[in-house]
Every structure is written in structure tokens, then in C-alpha cells.
Design an enzyme around this catalytic site. Structure first.
Site, PDB file in Angstrom:
ATOM      1  N   CYS A 128      50.047  35.095  54.638  1.00 47.69           N
ATOM      2  CA  CYS A 128      50.405  34.103  55.668  1.00 47.69           C
ATOM      3  C   CYS A 128      49.369  32.990  55.779  1.00 47.69           C
ATOM      4  CB  CYS A 128      50.514  34.793  57.016  1.00 47.69           C
ATOM      5  SG  CYS A 128      51.682  36.134  57.012  1.00 47.69           S
TER       6      CYS A 128
ATOM      7  N   ARG B  98      49.016  31.040  48.180  1.00 51.09           N
ATOM      8  CA  ARG B  98      48.758  32.379  48.719  1.00 51.09           C
ATOM      9  C   ARG B  98      50.015  33.245  48.715  1.00 51.09           C
ATOM     10  NH1 ARG B  98      44.471  32.998  52.000  1.00 51.09           N
ATOM     11  NH2 ARG B  98      45.639  34.305  53.418  1.00 51.09           N
TER      12      ARG B  98
ATOM     13  N   TRP C  65      54.414  35.710  55.036  1.00 48.57           N
ATOM     14  CA  TRP C  65      54.704  36.705  53.996  1.00 48.57           C
ATOM     15  C   TRP C  65      55.127  37.958  54.759  1.00 48.57           C
ATOM     16  CZ3 TRP C  65      53.212  36.690  48.521  1.00 48.57           C
ATOM     17  CH2 TRP C  65      53.524  37.886  47.877  1.00 48.57           C
TER      18      TRP C  65
ATOM     19  N   ASN D 240      48.448  34.989  62.200  1.00 50.34           N
ATOM     20  CA  ASN D 240      48.148  35.740  60.973  1.00 50.34           C
ATOM     21  C   ASN D 240      47.496  37.046  61.376  1.00 50.34           C
ATOM     22  OD1 ASN D 240      48.997  33.672  59.393  1.00 50.34           O
ATOM     23  ND2 ASN D 240      46.975  33.098  58.614  1.00 50.34           N
ATOM     24  N   GLY D 241      47.726  38.104  60.605  1.00 50.45           N
ATOM     25  CA  GLY D 241      47.108  39.396  60.913  1.00 50.45           C
ATOM     26  C   GLY D 241      48.154  40.384  61.385  1.00 50.45           C
TER      27      GLY D 241
ATOM     28  N   GLU E  57      43.111  48.214  29.130  1.00 43.06           N
ATOM     29  CA  GLU E  57      43.063  47.019  29.977  1.00 43.06           C
ATOM     30  C   GLU E  57      41.676  46.372  29.936  1.00 43.06           C
ATOM     31  OE1 GLU E  57      45.048  45.104  31.246  1.00 43.06           O
ATOM     32  OE2 GLU E  57      43.985  44.042  32.831  1.00 43.06           O
TER      33      GLU E  57
ATOM     34  N   LYS F  52      41.070  42.560  28.705  1.00 41.40           N
ATOM     35  CA  LYS F  52      40.381  41.543  29.528  1.00 41.40           C
ATOM     36  C   LYS F  52      39.277  40.899  28.710  1.00 41.40           C
ATOM     37  CE  LYS F  52      42.529  40.948  31.859  1.00 41.40           C
ATOM     38  NZ  LYS F  52      43.800  41.473  32.242  1.00 41.40           N
TER      39      LYS F  52
ATOM     40  N   GLU G 273      40.669  38.667  25.831  1.00 38.66           N
ATOM     41  CA  GLU G 273      41.344  37.456  26.311  1.00 38.66           C
ATOM     42  C   GLU G 273      40.371  36.335  26.645  1.00 38.66           C
ATOM     43  OE1 GLU G 273      43.784  39.226  29.615  1.00 38.66           O
ATOM     44  OE2 GLU G 273      45.348  38.021  28.694  1.00 38.66           O
TER      45      GLU G 273
ATOM     46  N   HIS H 212      39.236  60.839  14.946  1.00 40.25           N
ATOM     47  CA  HIS H 212      40.317  60.838  13.962  1.00 40.25           C
ATOM     48  C   HIS H 212      40.374  59.527  13.187  1.00 40.25           C
ATOM     49  CE1 HIS H 212      41.674  64.689  15.430  1.00 40.25           C
ATOM     50  NE2 HIS H 212      41.608  64.206  16.668  1.00 40.25           N
TER      51      HIS H 212
ATOM     52  N   LYS I  20      49.949  31.712  31.315  1.00 43.01           N
ATOM     53  CA  LYS I  20      50.079  32.630  32.447  1.00 43.01           C
ATOM     54  C   LYS I  20      51.461  33.279  32.465  1.00 43.01           C
ATOM     55  CE  LYS I  20      48.527  34.565  36.163  1.00 43.01           C
ATOM     56  NZ  LYS I  20      47.634  35.709  35.900  1.00 43.01           N
TER      57      LYS I  20
HETATM   58  O1  M6R Z   1      53.762  38.257  33.899  1.00 43.83           O
HETATM   59  P1  M6R Z   1      53.703  39.555  33.134  1.00 43.83           P
HETATM   60  O2  M6R Z   1      52.949  40.600  33.856  1.00 43.83           O
HETATM   61  O3  M6R Z   1      55.050  40.024  32.705  1.00 43.83           O
HETATM   62  O4  M6R Z   1      52.886  39.193  31.836  1.00 43.83           O
HETATM   63  C1  M6R Z   1      52.700  40.098  30.807  1.00 43.83           C
HETATM   64  C2  M6R Z   1      51.553  39.669  29.929  1.00 43.83           C
HETATM   65  O5  M6R Z   1      51.818  38.459  29.319  1.00 43.83           O
HETATM   66  C3  M6R Z   1      50.270  39.544  30.772  1.00 43.83           C
HETATM   67  O6  M6R Z   1      49.975  40.729  31.415  1.00 43.83           O
HETATM   68  C4  M6R Z   1      49.082  39.171  29.851  1.00 43.83           C
HETATM   69  O7  M6R Z   1      48.769  40.245  29.039  1.00 43.83           O
HETATM   70  C5  M6R Z   1      47.912  38.714  30.723  1.00 43.83           C
HETATM   71  N1  M6R Z   1      47.317  37.546  30.160  1.00 43.83           N
HETATM   72  C6  M6R Z   1      46.899  39.763  30.928  1.00 43.83           C
HETATM   73  O8  M6R Z   1      45.704  39.339  31.454  1.00 43.83           O
END
Ligand code: M6R
Length: 602
Positions: free
Chosen positions: A2, A27, A75, A99-100, A478, A482, A485, A501, A597
């Protein structure tokens, strides 16, 4: 989540409110509204969905004489995203935005209802405006009525209230939710963060918890516990992007720090009386399912994989996970009693969307777990659970991953409740751990500083292996994703037990192992795997609550009473490590090369 904007002065109030609310759009919200009093006339507009809808509704309205104005983006937490539930909330002659969460609203609502007050919305906020009018009736003193009102509220709030009883005054109060005052000559602004007033106000005062007061033409009276307080104004920054980053160097950094707060938003209204409850799932939605299949990509695939351990362990239901781009072309065998879950931060990922369409065509029930309401995946699914992380700007996902994981954990407990696979005691253990999660996500200065120093030792080498077992294996995947990337260094996630293995052949001092060593889960097993790597001279960064002598570097974690708490705390460590390495390498953390993104092509 919110957002609040307010203004007192002579300028066109509608535009100030709508522009300000647009600045808060990032937000996340699902409805918006404004209320303006000018020349004793009260005008109010609300709309579900985007600010553009509110703009459309107000296109024939203008307000450029002296007046008072409040606006809000909501929200939904208590009650659905409808116009009736949107703020500002009306009493008989007053409006409030908030808000809150007012924790004692049910008790207050009952009290007011007994006295004959009629409630229009399902929100906690509406009690504020009715309380104000009740006390105003008694005293005919608007500030006294406002003070009495806030003295009855328990919980967190940032409040603006305007009333026909006093058409030249905005009342305000803050406790636990952010709010600030902006100043420019005689104009006075209010907002829940500074972006809406940048370029408008020149000076600012950030309200402290417990402060309240009122603003009138060119002046503000500020109080704390009945004592008047002096306002010490400071200059307001002029650069919006800098302000949106709240002083952090990158959005990704800000989003890592936000995780503790947004996690509470993810849980709000979904944990009641020691049970998990999603209002998005109607009572029979999960009734006939005998298995779960999850499809997702990238980071979302990693939460899917981690959740498959939880679904099988806690809800005793078979759970298969597939990368959406693989699923699409493998001619999968699908069973109508399987619940098809898609996970996506953006809700627009082409492969995930297509996988969902295939499952629907085959007659499966579908559920999406997503951060963006009204996105293609949400619209295509039978039902959706929103992760409520707020808009994530960094391309490398952090808080979206964390909140997806929380929703999936909660869902596995809800299914466990439904299928009677969890005892009352087990359920309480899970819920208690969920409630502790925001604490495990807090980034301390000591931790961040340590990772900043450590990062300079991890800028070279021929690769990184992140290793873990069980749910810590997807977390290792993950952590590696990170790092690659945003640092462009080669990193892999691997199940710790699999190293021998094959990959262990790569081990030497230039191979960096990031070992996720949870105390609460298979500690001795992972310890042996790390010892095997140490014996082959791999450089080891161990992350654990248990000191580990063979590590070259060691990050000590604190929360080891439940595997998920260890999971979330280690997640933060891997995110900060990637961030600091990337910054040292001079990369664009928020917009890494070659990545987008939202991946809307297959
Ligand atoms: O929007 P989505 O979660 O469906 O996107 C999937 C991937 O493209 C996304 O998670 C990508 O791996 C990110 N860049 C991870 O940081």
C-alpha cells in the site's frame, strides 16, 4: 504494497495525488482512490486496477483552489480488491487512508456496530473513520477526536484523515508504518516514501513512531505522547532513481534487504489459529487431487524443486517438477487428478505459459504462484496465489524467489492439514518456523561487511560449485544461478552426494566450493562430502551454524531450529556473495548482460 499521498495547498490536487500514487506503483497494488475537500465540498473517486483507471474516472474533475487531499494505493489484505474495499474510506462526513494493520479492528468493529454504525467494507481501516466521527459527536473538537481515535488503535499504521468537520486540516499519525511530511513554501505534502514528493517538496521530515498531529495552511503541529515536538526539516534529494533505491547501490541490493519485510506481507491473513489458509483456494479446490506437477523456468524452477521435497514430506503427495521448456515438447502423460502448478515471478514467461495451456487442455486443475496480478499466467490459471513481494526491479530475482518459497511451504502445510498427514504438533512446528522467517532474513551489517571482504578472494578460479542436499540442493542451484547471472563467472549447483560421481575430478585449489551445511538436516552427510573436496584441495567457503575447521572461509549462520529457517538465512548469504562479487567486477548488477526481466519468447 500500500501507498499514501497527501497534499494541503492551492495547487491542482488531483494531479499531485495521481502523480504521487503513480510513483508508488512499483510497490504493487490492486486498487486506488483519492478524496479531496475544497471549498467545503468533498469529492471522492476510487477504481480497481491501475492508476490509469482512476485517471479515467477523474478526467472531468479539477481542484485548483485551496484544499486538502488524500490518496492511496491498496494491496488487498483484509477483503478482496474491490472499490468498496479501496481507500479512502468514508464515514458520514470524513475520509481516511491507512497503511499497516489494525490488529484489534474486529473488537472495535463489534463495538461500533453495537452502537449502530454501518460498515461498507471488509477492511480493518474503516474502523478508524467511524471511531473519529463517534468521538467528534461527543466533543465537537476534531483534534481531540483524532487523538482519542488513535489511542484506541493497536497494530501498525500510517494514517491521514480529512473531515467536513474541519475542512482546512489534515490529521496524521504514524506507528510502525512509514510516513513523511514534505514542505515547499506554504504547501504541505504527505507520503509513505519520498518518491511521490521529489520535485515537488524541497524539505522533508520523516515521522517517528508514536508521532501524530495536524497540518493547516502553511503550518504543522506535531505531537508525541501529548507533548508538542519541534520539526527538524532536512533537504529532500532531487534524484528520483536514487530515492527509489533508498540509498542502496542497486535495486537488487535493496530487494535483498526488503526480504524480511515482504515475507510478512506474504503471510498476512494466511496464517490463522495455527493453520494455513489461502482465501484464493475455494474449499473444494484441492479435494480430488492425487498428485502435483510443477512447471517453471530459472529461479522459479528452483523454488519448484525445493517445494517438491516439502509436498512429499509434509503432505505425502507425489510431486514432479519440470523445466517448462522441456515439458512442452516431451509429449507428457498427464492425469486429470494431478494439480498443475506454474510458478513465475513475472507471470509472462512464454514457456511456462504454454506449459499451462497444455495442462489445461488436458483437463488438469491449474494453480499459479505469481508476483504480478492480472499477468498472462494468472489470467490463464484456474486460480492464483500472489506472492506479494512488491515489484522486483533487479533482473536477478531475490525477493520473488523468497516469497515463492514461502507460499509453496505454506501450501504444502495446507495440503498436509487437508490430507491429515501432519499432526497438530508438526503443524505448530512448521507455523512457528514460518513466523520466525522474517527474522532469519534480516541482513546485519556484520554479515554484509564480511561478505564484502570475502568477495575479493573469489574473483578468479576456474569455477564455483554450490553444493547442498535435500532442499539445500535447489538452493545450491539458485546460489549458482545468482552468481553466474550477475558476475559472469562459471558456477554450478550440485547435489553434494553426486560430486564424487564425476565433478570431483575438477577439484583443486582454483575450484571454489560453496558448501551449504545446515545443522538441522543431514549435517553429517554433507560434512563428509565437503571433507572429500577439502582432501582434494578445493577452496571451501562453508555456510553453517556449526563451525567447520576444514573450511578456508566460514560464514556462521544463526537460525538453525528448522531447516527452512536455515534455508532462508543461507539464501541471503548466497545472494549477498553474488552481489558483492559482481560489484567488485564492475558489472551492472541490476541489468546484467544478455538477460531480460520478463522472458516472453520461447
Ligand atoms: O518470471 P519468471 O519467474 O517466470 O522467470 C523465470 C526466469 O526467467 C527467471 O527466474 C530468471 O531465471 C531470473 N533472471 C532469475 O534471477
Amino acid at each position: 504494497m500500500c501507498g499514501i499521498v497527501g497534499y494541503l495547498g492551492k495547487k491542482e490536487k488531483k494531479e499531485i495525488l495521481l502523480d504521487g500514487l503513480s510513483e508508488l506503483e512499483y510497490r504493487g497494488y490492486d486498487s486506488a482512490g483519492i478524496a479531496i475537500i475544497e471549498d467545503k465540498k468533498l469529492s471522492n473517486f476510487k477504481a480497481v486496477g491501475k492508476i490509469a483507471n482512476l485517471r479515467e474516472k477523474t478526467k472531468n474533475f479539477s481542484s485548483d483552489g485551496f484544499g486538502i487531499a488524500i490518496g492511496h494505493t491498496r494491496w488487498a489484505t483484509h477483503g478482496k480488491p474491490t472499490e468498496l474495499n479501496a481507500h479512502p474510506h468514508l464515514g458520514e462526513y470524513s475520509y481516511v487512508v491507512h497503511n499497516g494493520i489494525i490488529e484489534n479492528y474486529q473488537e472495535l468493529k463489534k463495538e461500533l456496530q453495537k452502537e449502530g454504525v454501518n460498515f461498507l467494507s471488509q477492511t480493518d481501516t474503516e474502523v478508524i473513520v467511524h471511531l473519529f466521527e463517534k468521538y467528534y459527536m461527543q466533543t465537537q473538537d476534531s483534534f481531540d477526536a483524532f487523538k482519542k481515535t488513535i489511542s484506541r488503535l493497536e497494530g501498525a499504521y500510517a494514517i491521514l484523515l480529512i473531515s467536513k468537520a474541519d475542512t482546512k486540516t489534515i490529521f496524521f499519525a504514524k506507528n510502525g508504518s512509514p510516513m513523511l511530511l514534505g514542505f515547499d513554501k506554504k504547501d504541505i505534502y504527505f507520503a509513505s516514501s519520498d518518491t511521490p514528493i521529489i520535485g515537488k517538496a524541497t524539505q522533508v521530515y520523516y515521522l517517528e513512531d508514536g508521532e501524530y498531529g495536524y497540518a493547516q495552511k502553511g503550518s504543522v503541529a506535531l505531537f508525541n505522547r501529548d507533548k508538542e515536538v519541534t520539526i527538524t526539516k532536512q533537504a529532500l534529494v532531487a534524484d528520483k532513481t536514487l530515492a527509489q533505491k533508498d540509498g542502496y547501490r542497486f535495486f537488487m541490493e535493496k530487494e535483498i534487504y526488503e526480504q524480511s519485510d515482504v515475507m510478512s506481507d506474504t503471510m498476512i491473513g494466511r496464517i490463522l489459529d495455527n493453520s494455513v489458509y489461502f482465501e484464493e483456494l475455494d474449499a473444494t479446490f484441492l479435494d480430488t487431487i492425487t498428485a502435483i506437477k510443477i512447471c517453471a523456468c530459472g529461479t522459479s524452477y528452483h523454488t519448484a524443486l525445493a517445494s517438491s521435497y516439502l509436498f512429499e514430506r509434509l503432505a505425502k503427495i507425489r510431486c514432479d517438477v519440470e523445466i517448462a521448456s522441456e515439458f512442452r515438447y516431451k509429449e507428457p502423460l498427464l492425469d486429470k487428478n494431478t494439480l498443475f502448478i506454474t510458478i513465475s515471478q513475472s507471470g509472462e514467461t512464454a514457456d511456462t505459459l504454454e506449459a499451462l495451456k497444455m495442462a489445461k487442455k488436458a483437463g488438469l486443475k491449474s494453480l499459479s504462484i505469481c508476483n504480478v496480478d492480472n499477468s498472462s499466467i494468472v489470467r490463464e490459471s484456474d486460480t492464483a496465489i500472489l506472492t506479494r513481494a512488491g515489484i522486483e526491479k533487479g533482473v536477478a530475482s531475490t525477493k520473488a524467489f523468497a516469497t515463492q518459497m514461502m507460499v509453496l511451504w505454506m501450501l504444502s502445510v495446507q495440503l498436509g492439514q487437508k490430507r491429515n498427514t501432519l499432526s497438530q504438533e508438526q503443524r505448530e512446528v512448521e507455523i512457528e518456523a514460518m513466523l520466525q522467517t522474517p527474522k532469519a532474513l534480516i541482513v546485519t551489517d556484520t554479515l554484509h561487511h564480511k561478505l564484502n571482504r570475502l568477495s575479493k578472494r573469489y574473483l578468479h578460479g576456474h569455477g564455483f560449485f554450490f553444493i547442498g542436499r535435500d532442499i539445500f540442493y535447489p538452493l545450491a542451484l539458485e546460489g549458482a544461478l545468482k552468481l553466474k547471472e550477475i558476475s559472469y563467472l562459471h558456477a554450478e549447483g550440485y547435489p553434494a552426494g553426486e560430486m564424487k560421481h564425476g565433478p570431483i575430478a575438477l577439484a583443486d585449489s582454483e575450484l571454489f566450493t560453496i558448501a551449504l551445511m545446515p545443522k538441522s538436516m543431514h549435517y553429517d552427510k554433507i560434512k563428509s562430502n565437503v571433507e572429500e573436496l577439502s582432501a582434494r584441495d578445493s577452496t571451501i567457503l562453508a555456510i553453517s551454524s556449526e563451525p567447520f575447521d576444514l573450511a578456508d572461509d566460514f560464514i556462521q549462520t544463526e537460525h538453525d531450529s528448522h531447516p527452512m529457517l536455515e534455508f532462508f538465512e543461507m539464501m541471503v548469504v548466497t545472494q549477498l556473495l553474488a552481489l558483492e562479487i559482481s560489484i567488485r567486477l564492475g558489472n551492472d548488477v541490476d541489468m546484467p548482460r544478455n538477460l531480460a526481466k520478463s522472458v516472453t519468447v520461447e
